[in-house]
Design an enzyme around this catalytic site. Structure first.
Site, PDB file in Angstrom:
ATOM      1  N   ARG A 140       0.849  -1.181   0.000  1.00  0.00           N
ATOM      2  CA  ARG A 140       0.000   0.000   0.000  1.00  0.00           C
ATOM      3  C   ARG A 140       0.890   1.239   0.000  1.00  0.00           C
ATOM      4  O   ARG A 140       1.268   1.742   1.045  1.00  0.00           O
ATOM      5  CB  ARG A 140      -0.941  -0.040   1.204  1.00  0.00           C
ATOM      6  CG  ARG A 140      -2.147  -0.960   1.021  1.00  0.00           C
ATOM      7  CD  ARG A 140      -3.175  -0.379   0.060  1.00  0.00           C
ATOM      8  NE  ARG A 140      -3.631   0.914   0.559  1.00  0.00           N
ATOM      9  CZ  ARG A 140      -4.677   1.067   1.384  1.00  0.00           C
ATOM     10  NH1 ARG A 140      -5.379   0.032   1.773  1.00  0.00           N
ATOM     11  NH2 ARG A 140      -5.035   2.269   1.801  1.00  0.00           N
ATOM     12  N   GLU A 178     -11.337   6.760  -1.888  1.00  0.00           N
ATOM     13  CA  GLU A 178     -11.703   5.344  -1.824  1.00  0.00           C
ATOM     14  C   GLU A 178     -11.099   4.658  -0.601  1.00  0.00           C
ATOM     15  O   GLU A 178     -10.902   3.446  -0.575  1.00  0.00           O
ATOM     16  CB  GLU A 178     -11.294   4.630  -3.118  1.00  0.00           C
ATOM     17  CG  GLU A 178     -12.047   5.163  -4.325  1.00  0.00           C
ATOM     18  CD  GLU A 178     -12.442   4.098  -5.328  1.00  0.00           C
ATOM     19  OE1 GLU A 178     -12.191   2.908  -5.112  1.00  0.00           O
ATOM     20  OE2 GLU A 178     -13.051   4.479  -6.359  1.00  0.00           O
ATOM     21  N   HIS A 214     -14.351   0.999  -4.435  1.00  0.00           N
ATOM     22  CA  HIS A 214     -14.688   0.828  -3.021  1.00  0.00           C
ATOM     23  C   HIS A 214     -15.795   1.795  -2.635  1.00  0.00           C
ATOM     24  O   HIS A 214     -15.719   2.974  -2.962  1.00  0.00           O
ATOM     25  CB  HIS A 214     -13.461   1.087  -2.132  1.00  0.00           C
ATOM     26  CG  HIS A 214     -12.327   0.168  -2.428  1.00  0.00           C
ATOM     27  ND1 HIS A 214     -11.551   0.287  -3.568  1.00  0.00           N
ATOM     28  CD2 HIS A 214     -11.850  -0.898  -1.746  1.00  0.00           C
ATOM     29  CE1 HIS A 214     -10.640  -0.671  -3.566  1.00  0.00           C
ATOM     30  NE2 HIS A 214     -10.794  -1.406  -2.481  1.00  0.00           N
ATOM     31  N   LYS A 229     -12.453  -5.937  -9.037  1.00  0.00           N
ATOM     32  CA  LYS A 229     -12.603  -5.946  -7.572  1.00  0.00           C
ATOM     33  C   LYS A 229     -13.597  -4.876  -7.121  1.00  0.00           C
ATOM     34  O   LYS A 229     -13.491  -3.707  -7.508  1.00  0.00           O
ATOM     35  CB  LYS A 229     -11.244  -5.685  -6.916  1.00  0.00           C
ATOM     36  CG  LYS A 229     -11.309  -5.561  -5.389  1.00  0.00           C
ATOM     37  CD  LYS A 229      -9.976  -5.099  -4.819  1.00  0.00           C
ATOM     38  CE  LYS A 229     -10.104  -4.842  -3.314  1.00  0.00           C
ATOM     39  NZ  LYS A 229      -8.911  -4.184  -2.748  1.00  0.00           N
ATOM     40  N   SER A 282      -5.735  -2.978   7.002  1.00  0.00           N
ATOM     41  CA  SER A 282      -5.806  -1.803   6.135  1.00  0.00           C
ATOM     42  C   SER A 282      -7.238  -1.513   5.704  1.00  0.00           C
ATOM     43  O   SER A 282      -7.484  -0.569   4.967  1.00  0.00           O
ATOM     44  CB  SER A 282      -4.931  -2.000   4.889  1.00  0.00           C
ATOM     45  OG  SER A 282      -5.431  -3.045   4.091  1.00  0.00           O
ATOM     46  N   GLN A 296     -11.043  -7.031   8.119  1.00  0.00           N
ATOM     47  CA  GLN A 296     -10.016  -8.002   7.744  1.00  0.00           C
ATOM     48  C   GLN A 296      -9.741  -8.950   8.912  1.00  0.00           C
ATOM     49  O   GLN A 296      -9.738  -8.554  10.070  1.00  0.00           O
ATOM     50  CB  GLN A 296      -8.725  -7.297   7.327  1.00  0.00           C
ATOM     51  CG  GLN A 296      -8.817  -6.650   5.956  1.00  0.00           C
ATOM     52  CD  GLN A 296      -7.552  -5.897   5.560  1.00  0.00           C
ATOM     53  OE1 GLN A 296      -6.647  -5.735   6.369  1.00  0.00           O
ATOM     54  NE2 GLN A 296      -7.507  -5.421   4.334  1.00  0.00           N
TER      55      GLN A 296
END
Length: 253
Positions: A50, A88, A145, A172, A233, A237
């Site tokens: 990232r 995003e 996103h 995605k 992140s 998660q």
């Protein structure tokens, strides 16, 4: 429709169980290389760098030098490089021009196997970023996103289809649920999209409500899940150690 798998070094997205990616979010080169050793030890399939967290991201030479050190440290582990814009969910605001210059810098650096390209920028610029990546044999994982809501099933499918239409190798979408019905919407959209699109998909419903979507990708059609070794992140998660077992338990025979 049977998805065409996409190869990232020694793994294939769209074949078998969902692969597991771990984001690396260090601010300094030393932090990043230390995190990578932890991720390697935990045996992830993919490292996602990232770069919006990296304090040298806007220095092209520094970015490339660090990327090449990461490549050397990873050996044959696959690398996805992502600049997530602030709109995003990322760490840093960046103009569209600077965003696409950065994408080009990453591709030219010769260290990454895949590049995240956000779909909803200028379409001509998105197409050019895809073309530049493909010219260097870099896989494009195109993304969108929505941290506010879960769009309708038809809208999620449209977004995924839209990414494929502009050249994505993998499409995605990540959305935020506010109810169980929202999670079902995401899973339904994923299942329907994989029946019409041949490219691998990555989808997730974020937060605690959506954790089931990070586990059940093989059933519904998501080819990659993002896990943690250390800091997360994105909301929801799951730690890599836990996620490995949960995905194996849901494996289709």
């Amino acid at each position: 429709m049977k998805a065409t798998s996409v190869k990232l070094r020694n793994i294939e997205l769209g074949s078998g169980r969902p692969k597991l990616a771990v984001p690396v979010t260090g601010k300094t080169e030393a932090d990043i290389l230390s995190q990578i050793e932890d991720v390697k030890a935990a045996k992830a399939d993919v490292v996602e760098w990232r770069i919006d967290y990296f304090d040298g991201v806007q220095d092209a030479d520094k970015l490339t030098a660090t990327g090449q050190k990461i490549r050397a440290a990873l050996g044959e582990m696959a690398l996805l490089t992502t600049f997530r814009t602030a709109s995003e969910g990322g760490e840093l605001p960046l103009s569209d021009d600077d965003y696409f210059k950065l994408c080009q810098t990453v591709v030219d650096g010769g260290y990454t196997d895949a590049l995240d390209v956000e779909r909803y920028h200028d379409e001509a610029a998105v197409r050019q970023a895809v073309k530049a990546a493909h010219a260097k044999n870099v896989v494009v994982i195109m993304s969108n996103h929505d941290f506010d809501k879960t769009p309708a099933t038809t809208d999620i499918i449209r977004r995924l289809s839209d990414m494929v239409a502009v050249g994505a190798d993998v499409a995605k979408v990540a959305v935020m649920p506010h109810s169980v019905e929202d999670v079902l919407t995401l899973l339904t959209a994923t299942n329907q999209a994989r029946q019409t699109l041949s490219q691998p998909l990555i989808t997730m419903s974020m937060g605690d409500l959506g954790k089931v979507s990070r586990i059940a990708g093989e059933v519904f059609g998501s080819s990659l899940s993002f896990a943690t070794v250390g800091a997360a992140s994105a909301p929801g998660q799951i730690s890599l150690d836990h996620l490995k077992g949960e995905i194996d338990d849901l494996k289709l025979s």
